[in-house]
Design an enzyme around this catalytic site. Structure first.
Site, PDB file in Angstrom:
ATOM      1  N   TRP A 260       0.816  -1.209   0.000  1.00  0.00           N
ATOM      2  CA  TRP A 260       0.000   0.000   0.000  1.00  0.00           C
ATOM      3  C   TRP A 260       0.853   1.265   0.000  1.00  0.00           C
ATOM      4  CZ3 TRP A 260      -0.415  -3.969   3.589  1.00  0.00           C
ATOM      5  CH2 TRP A 260       0.320  -3.811   4.768  1.00  0.00           C
TER       6      TRP A 260
ATOM      7  N   GLU B 120      -4.831   1.074   6.479  1.00  0.00           N
ATOM      8  CA  GLU B 120      -4.914   1.516   7.872  1.00  0.00           C
ATOM      9  C   GLU B 120      -6.090   0.851   8.584  1.00  0.00           C
ATOM     10  OE1 GLU B 120      -2.843   2.993   9.696  1.00  0.00           O
ATOM     11  OE2 GLU B 120      -1.427   3.513   8.125  1.00  0.00           O
TER      12      GLU B 120
ATOM     13  N   LEU C 219     -10.052 -11.814   8.766  1.00  0.00           N
ATOM     14  CA  LEU C 219      -9.307 -10.678   9.329  1.00  0.00           C
ATOM     15  C   LEU C 219      -9.827 -10.270  10.705  1.00  0.00           C
ATOM     16  CD1 LEU C 219      -8.613  -8.108   6.460  1.00  0.00           C
ATOM     17  CD2 LEU C 219      -6.965  -9.028   8.066  1.00  0.00           C
TER      18      LEU C 219
ATOM     19  N   TYR D 242      -7.283   8.273  14.942  1.00  0.00           N
ATOM     20  CA  TYR D 242      -6.029   7.690  14.455  1.00  0.00           C
ATOM     21  C   TYR D 242      -6.053   7.587  12.917  1.00  0.00           C
ATOM     22  CZ  TYR D 242      -2.665   4.455  12.810  1.00  0.00           C
ATOM     23  OH  TYR D 242      -1.665   3.904  12.047  1.00  0.00           O
TER      24      TYR D 242
ATOM     25  N   ASP E 171      -0.278   5.296  17.110  1.00  0.00           N
ATOM     26  CA  ASP E 171      -0.607   3.891  17.350  1.00  0.00           C
ATOM     27  C   ASP E 171       0.341   3.354  18.431  1.00  0.00           C
ATOM     28  OD1 ASP E 171       1.820   3.581  16.108  1.00  0.00           O
ATOM     29  OD2 ASP E 171       1.123   2.257  14.524  1.00  0.00           O
TER      30      ASP E 171
END
Ligand code: SF4
Length: 356
Positions: free
Chosen positions: A20, A37, A80, A119, A137
């Site tokens: 990415w 993200e 996931l 975030y 993070d």
């Protein structure tokens, strides 16, 4: 204050390559930045990469994602975890599509979109659009705690760590390369300033108060967490003679919302005995106890007793899918583990719940 230029020079030689990420000289693609993200929340880079690659092959643009059926998105996300992320991702793609298909460039406008918290808004704004903000993070918290030797334990230290992290990009060098600076901080935390830091390789070692005080490995401190509660349930893998398995869809909201599952009992604090469990089965059958699956969710640990049976035909609520074609179903990892155990003929060792 550690010089941004030192970190950026280190990053220029040591940046991690990830699917990415834009290469030097390329413009970042906001869709890929945002998607990565969201996927990386609660999940490691190594686990995310194959999912990311399959996902962008299936949905190469935000428009393609917006136009997809929810079931297809959930199936691409299956495995996931944290499935509310996938539902919000889909809702967010539709919102962006409805606004003309372009990601907004400011933190405030990004935060107004579904599933984008502080975030993610900072990360997309910084990485994709070069806004000089620092997304905080766990890696960035660790770096900030050490650079400034902040000894207050987490989670109470979060505001102080966020403020300390934000102060790291006070320099023009960091501000003019905000996208690189943010990713450099991520990489420093992920590869050098790890729980057991390699301070000898760190571009900021001369400016690190925790290293000087000899307490780097002890930071950030954490308040001990209470033990996770344990819950129990029973699941039923019912197969007919044509090789089809009975499945059902979970309600759209809540844990594993909208995902496919094997039929089962509700989950509760006490284990189910075999008689009690099989009384809750979708049909009467010669149920065999195939094994037990342990799965850890964020807030509790789940033990599922898995029962399996084969009947001539299935007459129960739910839907049937051939056992050989389950790959495209939106089955979360815990259900795949249960299916795997149910479909093995031999008896299995049964993991035991820890004493409470
Ligand atoms: S010197 Fe060590 S503890 Fe300090 S920021 Fe660098 S790697 Fe982390």
């Amino acid at each position: 204050m550690p010089p941004a230029a030192d970190l950026l020079a280190w990053y220029d030689h040591n940046r991690r390559r990830m699917p990415w990420r834009a290469l030097p000289g390329e413009n970042p693609d906001p869709y890929r930045v945002w998607l990565s993200e969201i996927m990386l929340q609660q999940t490691t880079v190594t686990s995310v990469i194959p999912y990311f690659e399959r996902f962008v092959e299936r949905f190469p643009t935000v428009q393609a994602l917006a136009g997809a059926e929810e079931g297809a998105v959930m199936a691409a996300w299956a495995g996931l975890g944290y499935y509310a992320r996938a539902r919000n991702l889909h809702a967010c793609a539709r919102a962006i599509d409805a606004q003309g298909g372009q990601f907004p460039h400011t933190v405030e406008a990004l935060r107004a979109l579904p599933g984008i918290g502080p975030y993610t808004a900072n990360a997309v704004a910084a990485i994709a659009f070069g806004v000089p903000v620092v997304p905080v993070d766990g890696n960035v918290e660790r770096v900030a705690a050490r650079i400034f030797a902040i000894e207050t334990p987490l989670p109470a230290a979060k505001p102080a760590l966020a403020q300390a992290a934000a102060s790291l990009n006070h320099e023009a060098a960091a501000q003019s390369r905000a996208s690189d600076f943010c990713q450099a901080l991520f990489d420093l935390g992920a590869t050098i300033c790890t729980p057991r830091p390699a301070c000898g390789l760190c571009p900021w070692s001369a400016h690190c108060r925790a290293r000087r005080a000899g307490i780097a490995e002890q930071l950030p401190r954490r308040t001990a967490k209470p033990a996770r509660p344990v819950r129990h349930g029973a699941l039923f893998c019912l197969q007919d003679e044509a090789g089809q398995i009975l499945l059902r869809r979970r309600p759209p909201h809540g844990l594993l919302g909208g995902m496919t599952e094997l039929p089962g009992t509700a989950w509760r604090d006490a284990p189910f005995g075999a008689d009690e469990a099989t009384q809750a089965a979708p049909m009467q059958a010669a149920w065999r106890q195939a094994g037990r699956v342990r799965h850890v969710f964020t807030h509790f640990e789940l033990f599922l007793d898995v029962y399996a049976a084969t009947v001539p035909t299935i007459d129960a609520d739910g839907f049937l899918r051939p056992a050989t074609r389950l790959a495209g179903e939106a089955l979360p990892s815990v259900m795949r583990k249960c299916l795997e155990i149910a479909r093995q003929p031999a008896a299995h060792s049964v993991p035991r719940a820890r004493p409470r």
